[in-house]
Design a protein around this motif. Structure first.
Motif, PDB file in Angstrom:
ATOM      1  N   GLU A 134       0.802  -1.217   0.000  1.00 14.15           N
ATOM      2  CA  GLU A 134       0.000   0.000   0.000  1.00 14.15           C
ATOM      3  C   GLU A 134       0.835   1.266   0.000  1.00 14.15           C
ATOM      4  O   GLU A 134       0.278   2.366   0.002  1.00 14.15           O
ATOM      5  CB  GLU A 134      -0.953  -0.024   1.194  1.00 14.15           C
ATOM      6  N   SER A 135       2.152   1.131   0.015  1.00 12.63           N
ATOM      7  CA  SER A 135       3.047   2.289  -0.097  1.00 12.63           C
ATOM      8  C   SER A 135       4.424   1.771  -0.479  1.00 12.63           C
ATOM      9  O   SER A 135       4.682   0.554  -0.417  1.00 12.63           O
ATOM     10  CB  SER A 135       3.126   3.060   1.233  1.00 12.63           C
ATOM     11  N   ALA A 136       5.299   2.695  -0.866  1.00 14.41           N
ATOM     12  CA  ALA A 136       6.652   2.279  -1.224  1.00 14.41           C
ATOM     13  C   ALA A 136       7.379   1.700  -0.014  1.00 14.41           C
ATOM     14  O   ALA A 136       8.048   0.660  -0.111  1.00 14.41           O
ATOM     15  CB  ALA A 136       7.428   3.469  -1.793  1.00 14.41           C
ATOM     16  N   ARG A 137       7.257   2.353   1.135  1.00 11.26           N
ATOM     17  CA  ARG A 137       7.904   1.843   2.352  1.00 11.26           C
ATOM     18  C   ARG A 137       7.322   0.477   2.732  1.00 11.26           C
ATOM     19  O   ARG A 137       8.063  -0.433   3.129  1.00 11.26           O
ATOM     20  CB  ARG A 137       7.719   2.841   3.493  1.00 11.26           C
ATOM     21  N   HIS A 138       6.013   0.325   2.588  1.00 14.06           N
ATOM     22  CA  HIS A 138       5.390  -0.965   2.861  1.00 14.06           C
ATOM     23  C   HIS A 138       5.962  -2.037   1.943  1.00 14.06           C
ATOM     24  O   HIS A 138       6.158  -3.185   2.349  1.00 14.06           O
ATOM     25  CB  HIS A 138       3.874  -0.869   2.699  1.00 14.06           C
ATOM     26  N   GLY A 139       6.248  -1.674   0.686  1.00 18.88           N
ATOM     27  CA  GLY A 139       6.854  -2.616  -0.245  1.00 18.88           C
ATOM     28  C   GLY A 139       8.179  -3.146   0.244  1.00 18.88           C
ATOM     29  O   GLY A 139       8.454  -4.356   0.176  1.00 18.88           O
ATOM     30  N   VAL A 140       9.024  -2.241   0.759  1.00 18.14           N
ATOM     31  CA  VAL A 140      10.320  -2.645   1.308  1.00 18.14           C
ATOM     32  C   VAL A 140      10.122  -3.604   2.482  1.00 18.14           C
ATOM     33  O   VAL A 140      10.759  -4.658   2.570  1.00 18.14           O
ATOM     34  CB  VAL A 140      11.122  -1.407   1.753  1.00 18.14           C
ATOM     35  N   GLU A 141       9.242  -3.233   3.372  1.00 16.87           N
ATOM     36  CA  GLU A 141       9.017  -4.050   4.570  1.00 16.87           C
ATOM     37  C   GLU A 141       8.403  -5.399   4.221  1.00 16.87           C
ATOM     38  O   GLU A 141       8.789  -6.434   4.775  1.00 16.87           O
ATOM     39  CB  GLU A 141       8.124  -3.285   5.551  1.00 16.87           C
ATOM     40  N   TYR A 142       7.439  -5.402   3.303  1.00 21.74           N
ATOM     41  CA  TYR A 142       6.761  -6.636   2.915  1.00 21.74           C
ATOM     42  C   TYR A 142       7.740  -7.594   2.251  1.00 21.74           C
ATOM     43  O   TYR A 142       7.795  -8.789   2.588  1.00 21.74           O
ATOM     44  CB  TYR A 142       5.608  -6.299   1.972  1.00 21.74           C
ATOM     45  N   HIS A 176      20.177 -10.993   3.839  1.00 28.81           N
ATOM     46  CA  HIS A 176      20.463  -9.621   4.272  1.00 28.81           C
ATOM     47  C   HIS A 176      20.276  -8.608   3.156  1.00 28.81           C
ATOM     48  O   HIS A 176      20.591  -8.862   1.991  1.00 28.81           O
ATOM     49  CB  HIS A 176      21.866  -9.530   4.852  1.00 28.81           C
ATOM     50  N   TRP A 177      19.785  -7.440   3.556  1.00 31.07           N
ATOM     51  CA  TRP A 177      19.472  -6.360   2.616  1.00 31.07           C
ATOM     52  C   TRP A 177      19.494  -5.019   3.329  1.00 31.07           C
ATOM     53  O   TRP A 177      19.380  -4.936   4.555  1.00 31.07           O
ATOM     54  CB  TRP A 177      18.084  -6.581   1.988  1.00 31.07           C
ATOM     55  N   VAL A 178      19.626  -3.959   2.544  1.00 30.25           N
ATOM     56  CA  VAL A 178      19.487  -2.582   3.018  1.00 30.25           C
ATOM     57  C   VAL A 178      18.671  -1.827   1.987  1.00 30.25           C
ATOM     58  O   VAL A 178      18.770  -2.089   0.780  1.00 30.25           O
ATOM     59  CB  VAL A 178      20.859  -1.904   3.217  1.00 30.25           C
ATOM     60  N   ALA A 179      17.825  -0.908   2.441  1.00 31.90           N
ATOM     61  CA  ALA A 179      17.056  -0.051   1.544  1.00 31.90           C
ATOM     62  C   ALA A 179      17.256   1.401   1.934  1.00 31.90           C
ATOM     63  O   ALA A 179      17.397   1.724   3.123  1.00 31.90           O
ATOM     64  CB  ALA A 179      15.568  -0.410   1.593  1.00 31.90           C
ATOM     65  N   GLN A 180      17.274   2.276   0.941  1.00 25.01           N
ATOM     66  CA  GLN A 180      17.449   3.701   1.182  1.00 25.01           C
ATOM     67  C   GLN A 180      16.384   4.487   0.443  1.00 25.01           C
ATOM     68  O   GLN A 180      16.073   4.197  -0.722  1.00 25.01           O
ATOM     69  CB  GLN A 180      18.834   4.169   0.727  1.00 25.01           C
ATOM     70  N   GLN A 198      26.959   4.985   2.651  1.00 28.26           N
ATOM     71  CA  GLN A 198      26.886   5.092   4.110  1.00 28.26           C
ATOM     72  C   GLN A 198      25.454   4.910   4.607  1.00 28.26           C
ATOM     73  O   GLN A 198      24.524   5.553   4.108  1.00 28.26           O
ATOM     74  CB  GLN A 198      27.417   6.447   4.569  1.00 28.26           C
ATOM     75  N   VAL A 199      25.289   4.033   5.583  1.00 27.22           N
ATOM     76  CA  VAL A 199      23.975   3.760   6.169  1.00 27.22           C
ATOM     77  C   VAL A 199      23.919   4.388   7.557  1.00 27.22           C
ATOM     78  O   VAL A 199      24.824   4.192   8.376  1.00 27.22           O
ATOM     79  CB  VAL A 199      23.722   2.243   6.274  1.00 27.22           C
ATOM     80  N   ASP A 200      22.857   5.153   7.816  1.00 27.18           N
ATOM     81  CA  ASP A 200      22.657   5.780   9.119  1.00 27.18           C
ATOM     82  C   ASP A 200      21.571   4.990   9.850  1.00 27.18           C
ATOM     83  O   ASP A 200      20.383   5.133   9.565  1.00 27.18           O
ATOM     84  CB  ASP A 200      22.240   7.242   8.931  1.00 27.18           C
ATOM     85  N   PHE A 201      21.985   4.175  10.796  1.00 31.20           N
ATOM     86  CA  PHE A 201      21.037   3.318  11.496  1.00 31.20           C
ATOM     87  C   PHE A 201      20.176   4.076  12.494  1.00 31.20           C
ATOM     88  O   PHE A 201      19.257   3.506  13.079  1.00 31.20           O
ATOM     89  CB  PHE A 201      21.786   2.179  12.188  1.00 31.20           C
ATOM     90  N   THR A 202      20.455   5.366  12.690  1.00 28.19           N
ATOM     91  CA  THR A 202      19.587   6.188  13.548  1.00 28.19           C
ATOM     92  C   THR A 202      18.493   6.873  12.744  1.00 28.19           C
ATOM     93  O   THR A 202      17.579   7.464  13.322  1.00 28.19           O
ATOM     94  CB  THR A 202      20.409   7.258  14.290  1.00 28.19           C
ATOM     95  N   ALA A 208      16.191   1.397   5.829  1.00 28.59           N
ATOM     96  CA  ALA A 208      15.620   0.182   6.400  1.00 28.59           C
ATOM     97  C   ALA A 208      16.610  -0.939   6.133  1.00 28.59           C
ATOM     98  O   ALA A 208      17.423  -0.852   5.208  1.00 28.59           O
ATOM     99  CB  ALA A 208      14.260  -0.130   5.783  1.00 28.59           C
ATOM    100  N   TRP A 209      16.560  -2.014   6.936  1.00 28.60           N
ATOM    101  CA  TRP A 209      17.568  -3.059   6.807  1.00 28.60           C
ATOM    102  C   TRP A 209      17.044  -4.369   7.374  1.00 28.60           C
ATOM    103  O   TRP A 209      16.058  -4.411   8.106  1.00 28.60           O
ATOM    104  CB  TRP A 209      18.859  -2.645   7.500  1.00 28.60           C
ATOM    105  N   SER A 210      17.714  -5.429   6.999  1.00 33.24           N
ATOM    106  CA  SER A 210      17.331  -6.755   7.479  1.00 33.24           C
ATOM    107  C   SER A 210      17.667  -6.910   8.957  1.00 33.24           C
ATOM    108  O   SER A 210      18.621  -6.312   9.475  1.00 33.24           O
ATOM    109  CB  SER A 210      18.046  -7.831   6.660  1.00 33.24           C
ATOM    110  N   GLU A 211      16.885  -7.731   9.610  1.00 26.70           N
ATOM    111  CA  GLU A 211      17.068  -7.986  11.038  1.00 26.70           C
ATOM    112  C   GLU A 211      18.449  -8.580  11.301  1.00 26.70           C
ATOM    113  O   GLU A 211      18.861  -9.549  10.658  1.00 26.70           O
ATOM    114  CB  GLU A 211      15.980  -8.946  11.512  1.00 26.70           C
ATOM    115  N   GLY A 212      19.198  -7.963  12.224  1.00 28.61           N
ATOM    116  CA  GLY A 212      20.485  -8.504  12.651  1.00 28.61           C
ATOM    117  C   GLY A 212      21.653  -8.209  11.730  1.00 28.61           C
ATOM    118  O   GLY A 212      22.746  -8.771  11.920  1.00 28.61           O
TER     119      GLY A 212
END
Length: 476
Positions: A134-142, A176-180, A198-202, A208-212
Motif C-alpha cells: 500500500e506504499s513504497a515503504r510498505h513494499g520494502v518491509e513486505y 540480508h538487505w538494506v534499503a534507502q 553510508q547507512v545511518d542506522f539512527t 531500512a535493513w534486514s534484522e540482525g
C-alpha cells in the motif's frame, strides 16, 4: 533464463523531476536478444483460497494471500520454460515496483549467509509483492519479510515508489538487505553493482535493513573501513568486471545529468545520491536508458578506435526486452495518478508509450505477443523491434529520421496526457477506469500508425541504399 549482469535503474525524487512527480525506471535486459514479452492488466482478487505459485526455474513455491490488488505487469510470453518475470507495474493503490536490478554480494559476506537455492527470485518477486502493498515503504518491509521467510537465491535490487517516496532496496546475500529512500530533490542510478553507501542506522525515515545485519557484520568482521558503515564496501564487489561492465553506465548517466561532475568511468566510488541543477523529465530518462556513450570515444557507433568503442557495456542494448518509466503523479485527480511509460523496442530507437494504469485491459497488440516473428501479426513487441533493427542497419542514414519520429511522438504523448486528464474531470470509479482503458487503446493506435509509417519509409529508402546497383543511362 539467465539475467546475469543485466539492467540499469534510475530513481528520481518528486522535487528533482520536471513534473513534480516521483519516477522509477529500468531497462529489463535479458541474456538473449529475443525473449518476447507482453503487457497486461492483472485483475484484483478477493476471498480466493488456494492460490499457489511455483517457479519452473528453481522450484520455489508459496501460497498467495486471499486478497490482492489489481496491477499491470510485463511478463515473459514463454512462462512455462522461462519463468514469469513480471518485472514492473503499478498497482491500484498507486504503488510502483520494478524488479530486479541484478546485484552481487562479495565472497566474504556470502561465506556466512549463502544464497538460498530455492528462495524467492526475480521470476516471481513481483507476483509475490506488488498485489499486496500500500506504499513504497510498505513494499520494502513486505519484501523484507518474504526474504526473511524464504531467502534469496540471487542478488536482487528492487525499486519502489508512491506519490511521495522513492525507495531502492538491495538484497545481496541469502537473507540480508538494506534499503534507502531517495531524497525528494535527488536522483540515483544503479547498474548491477551494490550502490548504497553510508547507512545511518539512527535514521529510520530514510533507511531500512534486514534484522540482525549490524550484528552479522560485526560478528564476522566484514567492515573493511576504519570508520562508518558503507554498505557498498561491506557487501559489494569491486573488480575488473565492475569497472568495464557496471560503473561506466553509472558514470555516463551522471555525465548526461551532471556534465560538470569530475568522475572517471571506472571509479568504484561514484556517488549513489546525486543532485542536478535542472529538473529531470521522462525524455531525459529515455535518453539515458537508450544511450550508448553517445558523443564520446566509447560509442559503438562513433569514430573512436575499436579498443575504445568496445571498451564498456552500453546502457541501451539489443537485448533490452522492455524499458519503462513508472510515474506516480501527485498533482492530478484521484484515479489518474499512475502512468507507465513503456518501451518494447531498443530504447535508443523506440518510444516510451504512456499507459494509464487505472485500466482493466490493454490493446491485444500488447497483451498478446507471438513467440516468434510473424510479419502478419499485430504485435507491438515485434513491430518496435523491427523498427529498431531497421534503424540500426543503416544508422547514419536513418538515425535523424528516427529522432524526428520520436520527437513528434513525444509531443503528441504530452498532448495526449494533457487532453486525457482534462477529459476525465467529471469521471470517477468504474466510468473513469473505462475511459482510461479506452484512452490507452487510442495511444496505441496512434503509435502503431506512426511506427508503421516510419518502417515503410526506411524500407523504401533502404532499397535505394542497396549495393547491388549500377549507374546506367535511363534512355537505354
Amino acid at each position: 533464463m539467465n539475467y546475469e549482469s543485466a539492467c540499469t535503474s534510475i530513481l528520481v525524487g518528486k522535487k528533482a523531476s520536471l513534473t513534480g512527480n516521483t519516477m522509477i525506471a529500468r531497462n529489463d535486459d535479458t541474456f538473449l536478444p529475443l525473449t518476447p514479452q507482453r503487457f497486461y492488466m492483472h485483475p484484483a482478487w478477493k476471498g480466493e483460497k488456494g492460490l499457489h505459485l511455483k517457479s519452473p526455474l528453481n522450484g520455489f513455491e508459496a501460497d498467495l494471500p486471499e486478497n490482492g490488488y489489481r496491477y499491470n505487469a510485463v511478463p515473459n510470453v514463454d512462462r512455462e520454460h522461462l519463468g514469469d518475470y513480471e518485472e514492473s507495474g503499478i498497482n491500484e493503490k498507486n504503488v510502483a515496483m520494478s524488479a530486479t536490478e541484478s546485484t552481487y554480494g562479495n565472497e566474504r559476506t556470502l561465506a556466512f549467509d549463502p544464497l538460498v537455492k530455492d528462495g524467492l527470485d526475480e521470476d516471481l518477486i513481483v507476483n509475490m509483492t506488488l498485489p499486496f502493498i500500500e506504499s513504497a515503504r510498505h513494499g520494502v518491509e513486505y519484501l523484507g519479510q518474504l526474504i526473511k521467510q524464504y531467502g534469496s537465491p540471487a542478488g536482487n535490487s528492487v525499486l519502489f515508489s508512491d506519490k511521495d517516496n522513492v525507495w531502492y532496496m538491495e538484497i545481496v546475500t541469502g537473507h540480508h538487505w538494506v534499503a534507502q529512500r531517495i531524497p525528494d530533490d535527488a536522483y540515483a542510478v544503479a547498474a548491477n553493482q551494490v550502490a548504497i553507501q553510508q547507512v545511518d542506522f539512527t535514521d529510520t525515515d530514510n533507511f531500512a535493513w534486514s534484522e540482525g545485519i549490524q550484528e552479522f557484520v560485526a560478528e564476522h568482521k566484514l567492515n573493511p573501513d576504519q570508520s562508518g558503515w558503507n554498505f557498498r564496501h561491506i557487501f559489494g564487489t569491486m573488480n575488473e568486471k565492475d569497472r568495464h561492465y557496471n560503473t561506466p553506465r553509472v558514470w555516463y548517466a551522471h555525465h548526461i545529468l551532471n556534465p560538470e561532475t569530475p568522475e572517471e568511468p571506472e571509479s568504484a566510488e561514484l556517488p549513489f545520491i546525486m543532485r542536478t541543477s535542472h529538473r529531470i523529465s521522462v525524455e531525459d530518462i529515455a535518453q539515458i536508458l537508450g544511450s550508448h556513450y553517445n558523443e564520446t570515444r566509447f560509442d559503438p557507433f562513433g569514430h573512436g578506435d575499436d579498443k575504445d568503442r568496445l571498451r564498456y557495456r552500453p546502457i541501451g542494448l539489443n537485448r533490452t526486452q522492455n524499458s519503462h518509466v513508472l510515474e506516480v503523479r501527485d498533482n492530478v485527480q484521484e484515479g489518474l495518478e499512475g502512468i507507465m511509460w513503456l518501451c518494447l523496442g531498443y530504447p535508443e530507437f523506440s518510444p516510451y508509450v504512456p499507459f494509464y494504469t487505472n485500466a482493466t485491459d490493454t490493446d491485444p497488440s500488447y497483451s498478446t505477443t507471438p513467440l516468434k516473428m510473424d510479419v502478419d501479426a499485430d504485435s507491438a513487441y515485434w513491430l518496435h523491434r523491427t523498427n529498431s533493427m531497421l534503424v540500426e542497419s543503416h544508422y547514419s542514414k536513418f538515425v535523424q529520421g528516427n529522432r524526428d519520429y520520436l520527437t513528434e511522438l513525444y509531443r503528441r504523448y504530452r498532448k495526449f496526457v494533457y487532453d486525457t486528464d482534462n477529459g476525465a474531470s467529471e469521471l470517477s470509479g468504474k466510468d473513469l477506469t473505462k475511459y482510461l482503458t479506452e484512452a490507452n487503446y487510442k495511444v496505441v493506435a496512434m503509435t502503431k500508425a506512426a511506427t508503421k509509417d516510419q518502417i515503410n519509409q526506411m524500407i523504401m529508402e533502404g532499397i535505394n541504399l542497396s549495393r547491388l546497383t549500377f549507374d546506367m543511362d535511363k534512355n537505354l
